[in-house]
Design a protein around this motif. Structure first.
Motif, short mmCIF file in Angstrom:
data_model
loop_
_atom_site.label_atom_id
_atom_site.label_comp_id
_atom_site.label_asym_id
_atom_site.label_seq_id
_atom_site.Cartn_x
_atom_site.Cartn_y
_atom_site.Cartn_z
N ALA A 62 -8.77 0.96 1.31
CA ALA A 62 -7.77 0.26 1.92
C ALA A 62 -6.90 -0.64 1.23
N ASP A 63 -7.26 -1.13 -0.19
CA ASP A 63 -6.33 -2.06 -0.76
C ASP A 63 -5.27 -0.83 -1.46
N ALA A 64 -5.84 0.22 -1.90
CA ALA A 64 -4.85 1.17 -2.51
C ALA A 64 -3.81 1.59 -1.68
N LEU A 65 -4.49 2.11 -0.52
CA LEU A 65 -3.79 2.61 0.71
C LEU A 65 -2.45 1.53 1.08
N ALA A 66 -2.67 0.40 1.20
CA ALA A 66 -1.82 -0.67 1.56
C ALA A 66 -0.80 -0.98 0.46
N LEU A 67 -1.12 -0.97 -0.89
CA LEU A 67 0.10 -1.33 -1.96
C LEU A 67 0.72 -0.02 -2.11
N VAL A 68 -0.10 1.16 -2.37
CA VAL A 68 0.63 2.33 -3.28
C VAL A 68 1.63 2.86 -1.71
N GLY A 69 0.70 3.21 -0.54
CA GLY A 69 1.18 3.89 0.62
C GLY A 69 2.41 2.94 1.01
N ALA A 70 2.38 1.73 1.14
CA ALA A 70 3.42 0.98 1.71
C ALA A 70 4.50 0.94 0.82
N TYR A 71 4.36 0.90 -0.51
CA TYR A 71 5.68 0.80 -1.30
C TYR A 71 6.29 2.06 -1.47
N ALA A 72 5.21 3.20 -1.40
CA ALA A 72 6.13 4.71 -1.42
C ALA A 72 6.72 4.65 -0.15
N ALA A 73 6.49 4.28 1.01
CA ALA A 73 7.31 4.64 2.23
C ALA A 73 8.11 3.46 2.68
N ARG A 74 8.41 2.45 1.66
CA ARG A 74 9.33 1.29 1.91
C ARG A 74 10.59 1.96 2.25
N PRO A 75 11.45 1.54 3.32
CA PRO A 75 12.48 1.79 3.80
C PRO A 75 13.71 1.47 2.82
N GLY A 76 13.61 0.58 2.49
CA GLY A 76 14.67 -0.10 1.27
C GLY A 76 14.57 0.22 0.02
N LYS A 77 14.91 1.17 -0.53
CA LYS A 77 14.19 1.62 -1.87
C LYS A 77 14.98 0.80 -2.93
N GLU A 78 15.89 -0.01 -2.65
CA GLU A 78 16.35 -0.80 -3.53
C GLU A 78 15.58 -2.04 -3.93
N ARG A 79 14.61 -2.36 -3.00
CA ARG A 79 13.55 -3.31 -3.10
C ARG A 79 12.41 -2.84 -4.04
N ARG A 80 12.36 -3.46 -5.15
CA ARG A 80 11.20 -2.95 -6.22
C ARG A 80 10.21 -3.98 -6.56
N ARG A 81 10.51 -5.19 -6.11
CA ARG A 81 9.65 -6.48 -6.39
C ARG A 81 8.33 -6.20 -5.72
N VAL A 82 7.00 -6.39 -6.41
CA VAL A 82 5.87 -6.77 -5.60
C VAL A 82 5.03 -7.66 -6.22
N VAL A 83 4.72 -8.77 -5.28
CA VAL A 83 4.23 -9.98 -5.70
C VAL A 83 2.89 -10.17 -5.36
N ALA A 84 1.99 -10.47 -6.33
CA ALA A 84 0.39 -10.76 -6.22
C ALA A 84 -0.04 -11.81 -7.10
N SER A 85 -1.23 -11.91 -6.98
CA SER A 85 -1.83 -12.87 -7.87
C SER A 85 -2.74 -12.27 -9.12
#
Length: 386
Positions: free
Chosen positions: A73-96
């Protein structure tokens, strides 16, 4: 045996075990994608389980995606959501830096794919400062992920505030809620997340089934292509396990308040007794809000693995960190991120209580620690001199 490793895996609840026994011995083995009667029966059971999970979490049934684990679920959330993001110019991912190893692995994968990953360190108490997270949420941020409760220390992160800000700024927010389920009130009313991960075996369900909530309007690209789960995860659905997760979540939610009060009192009493009777002991995460069942203790001058084995010989099951990282010689990345030295991190053990924990168990574990901590310290001191 005294089982104090519920954060690794909680015992399957009797009601859940009975449900699985019926499912595997009394028919109902149809494929939920089949159009015949057996398939329609399986689809109905799957739909009912999905609706129950949605009701408990405060979302819509079609927003519930069953997975094989919280890690998936974690991998699908991050990898899946990032790959499907509509604004491809947004490339920043914030985590801890104190996320679960599965999520850290997903961050590394995203980095290789060109994402700009920002990893935020916690304060010494294990809580990531809210101000640091908000400052990192720049206009080019596509996604922010912050775990609800830490699996090693039990420290609760400021997820509600971060989710609210992400919503205001048009940033997707994911929270790994695996260790929060059954321990704190957990619905999307408390934390307005776009993506939320759960794993059944942390709250009395079987190992091998999880959930990713994907809110309406959020796209995720499937890691395993297929038509199941709304196209978000291919593969034949495990209907009995979906039902088991739903039942376990229902039971955990029903008992959450009473369990938190009782287990929290046991945990606090345990820590108080240990700190009173032993010197050189520190509670990792003290001062920060924590889930009520988790105690991560640092024993100065002690090799944690030696103490863990001594307790194991007495039938006391505890952990030296995340179960997913057991067997490694590396000190906990969570404790190192909190500022502990390698020796201090290796001298720490996690005690995670559960619904079956009793006062008698607390007394036995305290006595065992009072016996073995001085012995292990003496052996360590002797070895260092030699």
């Amino acid at each position: 045996m005294i089982y104090w490793d519920h954060n690794a895996a909680a015992p399957v609840r009797p009601e859940v075990g009975a449900l699985l026994a019926r499912a595997f011995t009394q028919g109902g083995f149809g494929n939920a994608s089949s159009v015949h009667g057996g398939g329609r029966e399986a689809r109905g059971r799957l739909d009912a389980a999905r609706a129950k999970v949605a009701r408990l979490l405060g979302c819509e049934p079609k927003e519930v995606c069953f997975t094989a684990s919280g890690s998936e679920a974690d991998a699908l959330a991050l990898v899946g959501a990032y790959a499907a993001r509509p604004g491809k110019e947004r490339r920043r991912v914030v985590a801890s830096t104190v996320e679960h190893p599965a999520l850290l692995g997903a961050l590394t994968w995203l980095e290789r794919e060109g994402a700009q990953v920002v990893r935020l360190s916690p304060a010494p108490d294990g809580r990531v400062p809210l101000e640091a997270v908000l400052e990192a949420l720049t206009p080019d941020t596509a996604l922010c992920s912050l775990m609800w409760a830490n699996n090693e220390t039990g420290v609760l992160q400021p997820v509600a505030e971060v989710a609210r800000t992400c919503r205001q700024r048009g940033i997707l927010f994911h929270t790994d809620a695996v260790q929060a389920a059954g321990k704190v009130p957990l619905t999307l009313r408390e934390v307005d997340a776009d993506l939320l991960s759960l794993s059944a075996h942390k709250f009395g369900g079987p190992q091998g089934v999880g959930v990713l909530v994907v809110r309406k309007g959020v796209d995720v690209r499937a890691l395993t292509p297929g038509h199941q789960e709304g196209g978000r995860r291919g593969g034949t659905q495990n209907v009995p396990y979906a039902e088991a997760l739903a039942l376990a979540l229902e039971l955990a939610a029903t008992e959450q308040s009473a369990t938190a009060t009782r287990v929290g009192a046991l945990r606090d009493g345990f820590e108080q007794q240990v700190l009173t009777r032993l010197t050189g002991v520190t509670v990792n995460g003290a001062g920060a809000p924590r889930v009520p069942n988790t105690s991560n203790l640092r024993f100065d001058g002690v090799e944690g693995e030696a103490l863990l084995m001594a307790l194991d010989l007495e039938g006391i099951c505890v952990s030296s960190g995340a179960a997913c990282a057991s067997g490694t010689l590396s000190p906990s990345h969570v404790l190192r991120a909190m500022g502990l030295s390698p020796a201090q991190a290796r001298g720490s053990l996690r005690f995670s209580l559960g619904t079956s924990t009793t006062d008698a168990e607390v007394a036995r574990v305290v006595e065992a620690l009072c016996t073995h901590v001085p012995r292990v310290r003496a052996l360590e001191a002797e070895a260092s001199v030699g």
